[in-house]
Design a protein around this motif. Structure first.
Motif, PDB file in Angstrom:
ATOM      1  N   ARG A  73      56.176  44.228  42.438  1.00 49.11           N
ATOM      2  CA  ARG A  73      55.728  42.828  43.028  1.00 49.11           C
ATOM      3  C   ARG A  73      57.216  42.231  43.083  1.00 49.11           C
ATOM      4  O   ARG A  73      57.349  41.441  43.938  1.00 49.11           O
ATOM      5  CB  ARG A  73      54.700  41.864  41.937  1.00 49.11           C
ATOM      6  CG  ARG A  73      53.556  42.723  42.156  1.00 49.11           C
ATOM      7  CD  ARG A  73      52.240  41.839  41.468  1.00 49.11           C
ATOM      8  NE  ARG A  73      52.071  40.706  41.817  1.00 49.11           N
ATOM      9  CZ  ARG A  73      51.272  39.957  40.922  1.00 49.11           C
ATOM     10  NH1 ARG A  73      50.631  40.299  39.971  1.00 49.11           N
ATOM     11  NH2 ARG A  73      51.148  38.754  41.598  1.00 49.11           N
ATOM     12  N   LEU A  77      59.008  40.663  46.682  1.00 49.21           N
ATOM     13  CA  LEU A  77      59.254  39.225  46.704  1.00 49.21           C
ATOM     14  C   LEU A  77      60.252  39.126  47.955  1.00 49.21           C
ATOM     15  O   LEU A  77      61.407  39.750  47.577  1.00 49.21           O
ATOM     16  CB  LEU A  77      59.792  38.845  45.372  1.00 49.21           C
ATOM     17  CG  LEU A  77      59.719  37.226  45.002  1.00 49.21           C
ATOM     18  CD1 LEU A  77      58.608  36.619  45.392  1.00 49.21           C
ATOM     19  CD2 LEU A  77      60.436  36.859  44.031  1.00 49.21           C
ATOM     20  N   LEU A  90      55.812  30.402  45.179  1.00 51.73           N
ATOM     21  CA  LEU A  90      56.510  31.726  44.805  1.00 51.73           C
ATOM     22  C   LEU A  90      58.102  32.012  44.897  1.00 51.73           C
ATOM     23  O   LEU A  90      58.345  31.560  46.453  1.00 51.73           O
ATOM     24  CB  LEU A  90      55.713  32.825  45.318  1.00 51.73           C
ATOM     25  CG  LEU A  90      55.615  34.322  44.340  1.00 51.73           C
ATOM     26  CD1 LEU A  90      55.341  33.879  43.082  1.00 51.73           C
ATOM     27  CD2 LEU A  90      54.804  34.964  45.088  1.00 51.73           C
ATOM     28  N   PRO A 110      56.331  36.420  40.759  1.00 47.00           N
ATOM     29  CA  PRO A 110      55.042  37.182  41.049  1.00 47.00           C
ATOM     30  C   PRO A 110      54.114  37.718  39.834  1.00 47.00           C
ATOM     31  O   PRO A 110      53.043  37.985  39.842  1.00 47.00           O
ATOM     32  CB  PRO A 110      55.262  38.171  42.145  1.00 47.00           C
ATOM     33  CG  PRO A 110      56.586  38.631  41.800  1.00 47.00           C
ATOM     34  CD  PRO A 110      57.507  37.441  41.361  1.00 47.00           C
ATOM     35  N   SER A 128      54.665  32.567  35.790  1.00 43.03           N
ATOM     36  CA  SER A 128      53.878  33.136  36.716  1.00 43.03           C
ATOM     37  C   SER A 128      52.810  31.989  37.404  1.00 43.03           C
ATOM     38  O   SER A 128      52.696  31.185  36.581  1.00 43.03           O
ATOM     39  CB  SER A 128      53.015  34.248  36.498  1.00 43.03           C
ATOM     40  OG  SER A 128      51.858  34.112  35.668  1.00 43.03           O
TER      41      SER A 128
END
Length: 159
Positions: A73, A77, A90, A110, A128
């Motif tokens: 993840r 990003l 995010l 994330p 997160s």
């Protein structure tokens, strides 16, 4: 306070996650070996060494999968540009001033909430969106206040 480049920050988080993943993978392998070793075979109904080792192996394997997911993840990003008039989403770095004057530097990632890295003397904590603080910060702006336990914090910078 010097804010690190987001790509540098993500690289530091990935390095820490990959190190933790390697350690956890070794631990999972050792636990699997212990669970299947001939000395782990139960000799009586009260001998639970093999069962305990298998539970440990299962837990370690789950942790490996979580870390692999977090690494994937973070690799996915995409970098974003934030300014003081941008909402927190995010990939944002957030600087908070607690009511006692202390500054906290956070990164909304994330996954991997709770991971901490230090870059050029700056301690940065990953949160997160699923965490209570992450949920409270998403879509907030500079000047907004959030609550962390007994502290009220003001968002003083988003980048």
């Amino acid at each position: 306070m010097q804010i690190p480049n987001t790509m540098t920050l993500v690289a530091a988080i990935l390095a820490q996650l990959e190190h933790t993943l390697a350690d956890t993978q070794r631990a999972a392998d050792e636990a699997r070996h212990a669970a299947t070793h001939e000395e782990s075979v139960a000799e009586t109904q009260y001998d639970t060494l093999g069962l305990e080792a298998s539970y440990l192996a299962e837990g370690q394997s789950r942790r490996v999968a979580e870390l692999q997911d977090a690494v994937a993840r973070f690799h996915q990003l995409s970098p974003k540009t934030f300014g003081d008039d941008s909402p927190i989403t995010l990939g944002a770095q957030i600087l908070l001033r607690e009511d006692n004057g202390n500054l906290r530097h956070l990164f909304l990632g994330p996954a991997a909430g709770g991971v901490e890295v230090t870059i050029a003397g700056q301690h940065i904590t990953v949160i997160s969106p699923a965490s209570p603080l992450g949920t409270e910060l998403v879509q907030k702006y500079v000047g907004d206040e959030v609550h962390i336990g007994q502290h009220t914090c003001e968002i003083i910078k988003i980048c």
